[in-house]
Design an enzyme around this catalytic site. Structure first.
Site, PDB file in Angstrom:
ATOM      1  N   LYS A  88      48.765  38.156  33.199  1.00  0.00           N
ATOM      2  CA  LYS A  88      47.795  37.151  32.763  1.00  0.00           C
ATOM      3  C   LYS A  88      48.393  36.296  31.642  1.00  0.00           C
ATOM      4  O   LYS A  88      48.246  35.079  31.628  1.00  0.00           O
ATOM      5  CB  LYS A  88      46.504  37.838  32.280  1.00  0.00           C
ATOM      6  CG  LYS A  88      45.680  38.389  33.445  1.00  0.00           C
ATOM      7  CD  LYS A  88      44.563  39.304  32.992  1.00  0.00           C
ATOM      8  CE  LYS A  88      43.883  39.952  34.200  1.00  0.00           C
ATOM      9  NZ  LYS A  88      42.888  40.955  33.848  1.00  0.00           N
ATOM     10  N   GLN A 114      40.201  43.956  28.838  1.00  0.00           N
ATOM     11  CA  GLN A 114      40.820  44.531  30.038  1.00  0.00           C
ATOM     12  C   GLN A 114      40.181  45.875  30.371  1.00  0.00           C
ATOM     13  O   GLN A 114      40.133  46.775  29.546  1.00  0.00           O
ATOM     14  CB  GLN A 114      42.341  44.689  29.806  1.00  0.00           C
ATOM     15  CG  GLN A 114      43.106  45.213  31.003  1.00  0.00           C
ATOM     16  CD  GLN A 114      43.085  44.261  32.192  1.00  0.00           C
ATOM     17  OE1 GLN A 114      43.232  43.052  32.057  1.00  0.00           O
ATOM     18  NE2 GLN A 114      42.876  44.811  33.382  1.00  0.00           N
ATOM     19  N   ASP A 118      35.383  36.534  32.226  1.00  0.00           N
ATOM     20  CA  ASP A 118      35.236  37.458  33.364  1.00  0.00           C
ATOM     21  C   ASP A 118      33.873  37.292  34.043  1.00  0.00           C
ATOM     22  O   ASP A 118      33.623  37.894  35.081  1.00  0.00           O
ATOM     23  CB  ASP A 118      35.388  38.915  32.890  1.00  0.00           C
ATOM     24  CG  ASP A 118      36.786  39.446  33.173  1.00  0.00           C
ATOM     25  OD1 ASP A 118      37.480  38.849  34.032  1.00  0.00           O
ATOM     26  OD2 ASP A 118      37.183  40.456  32.555  1.00  0.00           O
TER      27      ASP A 118
END
Ligand code: NAP
Length: 275
Positions: free
Chosen positions: A49, A93, A116
């Site tokens: 990422k 994460q 997200d």
């Protein structure tokens, strides 16, 4: 001829587009990634990422915390990033070490920085059809479907899997496209039969090659979200890919299908959050 949907190529086109958008912005958008512990897969995901951010001109900020970090410490980290005007997107994460309260911590991320798309405000916005941040993997999967089908109106879509991260938002996105959506899960009866109805079949289970060729309607578009590691160490999806090639009209490979789109859509969400 079955179309193999090249997620890598489609993600590259999107990333090129995003790079051009970033160049026009007054300041580079910034994404903060919080990584807790030493899970090897999570470390790889975070590295990928961050690399993708750098290539697109997005600033990345890493917050690495040890595995024995407390809920309170993560809460402080999230609050500080929420308040920092130089941070546009925040990603926690997952999965977190077991002693931590993931559900609660995820909700602490400000909805405006929730790249997200898991904050309940964004979840609700998606259901209500209001603009918000949409989870990256379903967003990317829809782009892949649209790369091979122009008009989704009235098509039968079946999604196997009903997680908050994927299945539920995917269903909402397909519903917005006027598909007739069926969500299947571990309690679904006659799964094989249900799948055979699908013009668009999306598998997000995490079960190696579960979807057989006989489950697929001739010519269907098959999106394989699953990532499974086989005994030989190689990755495979939830669909029996080689056999499915004989029946599907279009299909995503694993790897090289949905995966690259997830990262590209994370970059898109970060830019959107900055806008
Ligand atoms: P999850 O939260 O574990 O959800 C799995 C879903 O599959 C659940 O809804 C479960 O049903 C259903 N299921 C389990 N066994 C089943 C069966 N035998 N028949 C029908 N349905 C069954 O997983 P997730 O987070 O959604 O992820 C799913 C897969 O996608 C995983 O392999 C994950 O690694 C992969 N993934 C890939 C990406 C990417 O970027 N490519 C991103 C996210 C996830 P119940 O609800 O009834 O338990």
């Amino acid at each position: 001829m079955t179309i193999i949907i090249d997620g890598k190529a489609i993600a590259k086109t999107l990333k090129d587009d995003l790079t051009a958008q970033v160049l026009k912005m007054e300041r580079a958008p910034a994404l903060a990634v919080i990584l807790v512990g030493d899970d090897p897969a999570s470390k790889v995901y975070v590295r990928n990422k961050i690399k993708a951010c750098e290539k697109t001109g997005i600033k990345s900020i890493e917050r690495r915390l040890p595995a024995d970090t407390t809920n309170e410490e993560i809460e402080r980290t999230i609050n500080a990033l929420n308040e920092d005007d130089g941070v546009d997107g925040i990603l926690l994460q997952l999965p977190l070490p077991k002693h931590l309260d993931s559900d609660r911590l995820v909700q602490l991320i400000s909805a405006d920085k929730d790249v997200d798309g898991l904050n309940l405000r964004n979840v609700g916005a998606l259901v209500a059809g209001i603009d918000g941040l949409v989870p990256c993997t379903p967003q990317g999967s829809l782009r892949l479907i649209k790369s091979v089908i122009d008009d989704l109106n009235g098509l039968e879509a079946v999604i196997i899997g009903r997680s908050l991260l994927f299945g539920k938002p995917m269903a909402q996105l397909l519903l917005q496209e006027n598909c007739t959506v069926t969500m299947a899960h571990s309690r679904t009866k006659n799964l094989e039969e249900v799948c055979r109805r699908a013009d668009i079949l999306v598998a997000a289970v995490g079960c190696e090659k579960m979807v057989k060729a006989s489950w697929i309607k001739q010519g269907a578009c098959v999106i394989d979200v699953g990532i499974n590691r086989m005994e030989n160490g190689k990755l495979c999806g939830d669909v029996d890919y080689e056999a499915a090639l004989e029946v599907a009209g279009a299909i995503t490979p694993v790897p090289g299908g949905v995966g690259p789109m997830t990262i590209a859509c994370l970059l898109a969400n970060t830019i959107k959050a900055a806008g």
